[in-house]
Design an enzyme around this catalytic site. Structure first.
Site, short mmCIF file in Angstrom:
data_model
loop_
_atom_site.label_atom_id
_atom_site.label_comp_id
_atom_site.label_asym_id
_atom_site.label_seq_id
_atom_site.Cartn_x
_atom_site.Cartn_y
_atom_site.Cartn_z
N CYS A 113 0.83 -1.20 0.00
CA CYS A 113 0.00 0.00 0.00
C CYS A 113 0.87 1.27 0.00
O CYS A 113 1.56 1.54 -0.97
CB CYS A 113 -0.99 -0.02 1.16
SG CYS A 113 -2.41 1.08 0.91
N HIS A 136 -3.80 -5.40 0.97
CA HIS A 136 -3.64 -5.80 2.37
C HIS A 136 -4.10 -7.24 2.53
O HIS A 136 -5.01 -7.69 1.84
CB HIS A 136 -4.46 -4.91 3.30
CG HIS A 136 -3.99 -3.49 3.35
ND1 HIS A 136 -2.82 -3.13 3.98
CD2 HIS A 136 -4.53 -2.35 2.85
CE1 HIS A 136 -2.67 -1.81 3.88
NE2 HIS A 136 -3.67 -1.32 3.19
#
Length: 482
Positions: A329, A423
């Site tokens: 991310c 994630h």
């Protein structure tokens, strides 16, 4: 409703266990926390964002998580500033002072109550969780998560105190003594949490507390050191390992000031072949076998932090030495050529050079991507799962995808370095085995089943609480309200 004498007394963990225990007793429970402050978040099946703790509690209830379980989420994003997420979508940033002392809390309180009553129509009982201390005298008249929420929900309230911190008599007595009469009337019991040793040693203490407060002590819960429940927020980082170890694959997770979703590394921590540690010390990072740049709620500030601490140089050296580097991310964005912020989403810095390992550029956007996803990792055939939470659009100078997701490319792969927006990617056994294959010829005898592991621990926690909390009294009072 379970409230606390302070922060980190174990509210989230106890609510998780009580949710599972009520499920086992034939009820249809659901968790609820009006307002959560955390950088650990999760995405609901319909692509909305809530606090990770309520997602975990929903999992303990064996139901899908929804934003009604956590209608307001605060995500710290800068010095004294947080992003406010309402019903799963960001509605803007506010300073902590603006949020806690401003006038808009009345609107948010109404939104929280609406979410609660909507949830109550679908599940019974609703297990509410408070936040911090119930006796913050300078703030509680604006509070929307503790006693005012309990009153709106007509909830029985149980006060949790952490005896491991010390001062349990003062914290329990003081918390109750500082309440107004209507608040005291809601308190139906006290639970002493994190007791080390023989709980019978607190028999006299129990009697003293009951005499002082006029409230029964309904449980003395042992310190549950062998039971694993995902941590709610950054307080859990304090308990993580900080240094490398011998005879293991050492994995350094760079400890960023605005690190988010460190639950990404829970499965790695459970693998017997690895030693995961969290650090911002350049020398420790330099000596790790694998370096991970995690997610961030303020990528630009964390990128500046990497340069100020000398970590950026260590990461570039590691890349030249062909060490294994991973960016997830915000960490993925940092590994690119540049990050731009034309709308000042994170700061007044409009553009900043990245670490330059990937030929990618990221523009931070005002729209947040929140979605659960399935994908194929590298060239493997297995279907993997994860979720995305990010405010940024990444473009590529050259294509070298890490993942295939519904017909399009995702992430970037270069030498032993890879990055992704996903994630939970490390929750997939195929990813773990690929990552560790260069360091050990030992494969896991059986893939680590994280879901089954969590289920075992929910059941173990429920069993512990049933043994040490007077649930019969709690349930009888709950049924009296109906």
């Amino acid at each position: 409703m379970f409230v606390g004498t302070g922060s980190d007394v174990g509210k989230s963990m106890l609510v998780t266990g009580i949710c599972r225990l009520l499920l086992q007793k034939g009820y249809d429970p659901a968790p609820f926390k009006a307002q959560n402050m955390s950088l650990n978040s999760f995405v609901t099946p319909n692509g909305l964002e809530i606090g990770r703790a309520q997602a975990v509690q929903a999992e303990a209830c064996k139901i899908a998580c929804t934003t009604d379980m956590n209608p307001i989420l605060l995500k710290p994003s800068g010095a004294h500033k947080s992003q406010v997420v309402l019903h799963g979508k960001p509605i803007g940033d506010q300073t902590i002072k603006e949020y806690f002392l401003g006038n808009n809390k009345s609107h948010l309180f109404e939104e929280a109550k609406t979410a609660f009553f909507r949830l109550q129509e679908k599940h019974h009982p609703i297990v509410l969780e408070g936040a911090g201390s119930i006796s913050e005298l300078n703030l509680k008249h604006r509070d929307i998560v503790n006693m005012r929420m309990a009153q709106a929900a007509n909830a029985d309230v149980y006060l949790i105190a952490d005896i491991d911190k010390g001062g349990v008599f003062a914290s329990v007595y003081g918390s109750i003594a500082l309440l107004e009469p209507w608040e005291k009337a809601l308190i139906k019991g006290v639970i002493i949490n994190k007791f080390r040793g023989d709980v019978s040693l607190f028999d006299d203490g129990k009697k003293i507390l009951e005499k002082l407060t006029g409230v029964p002590v309904l449980g003395i819960v042992p310190y549950a050191k062998d039971i694993y429940i995902e941590e709610e927020d950054s307080v859990g980082l304090q308990k993580k390992k900080k240094i490398a170890s011998e005879n293991s694959v050492n994995i350094a997770v760079v400890l960023l000031p605005y690190m988010s979703n460190y639950t990404d590394f829970n499965v790695l921590e459970k693998d017997p072949r690895t030693h995961v540690f969290y650090t911002s010390d350049p020398e420790s990072i330099k000596n790790a076998d694998i370096i991970i740049l995690p997610g961030s709620k303020n990528t630009i500030q964390d990128l500046l932090f990497l340069r100020e601490k000398g970590i950026a140089e260590i990461i570039l050296q590691a890349y030249e030495l062909e060490k294994t580097l991973i960016g997830i991310c915000g960490g993925y964005q940092m590994l690119g050529v540049r990050i731009t912020d034309p709308f000042e989403v994170e700061s007044t810095i409009k553009t900043i050079p990245g670490l330059g390992i990937f030929p990618i550029s990221t523009e931070l956007t005002t729209e947040k991507t929140t979605t659960q996803c399935t994908f194929k990792f590298k060239a493997y055939s297995e279907t993997c799962t994860g979720y995305e939470i990010h405010m940024g659009k990444t473009t590529f100078e050259r294509i070298s995808p890490l993942n295939q997701m519904k017909g399009h490319n995702e992430g970037y792969l270069r030498k032993k370095c890879w990055g992704t927006y996903i994630h939970g990617i490390l929750d997939n056994p195929v990813v773990i085995e690929d990552l560790l294959s260069a360091f050990s010829d030992k494969k896991a005898e059986t893939p680590f089943d994280y879901k089954a592991y969590k289920e075992e621990n929910y059941d173990a926690l429920a069993k512990l609480l049933e043994r040490h909390i007077d649930m019969e009294t709690i349930i009888s009072k709950m049924e009296d309200i109906e």
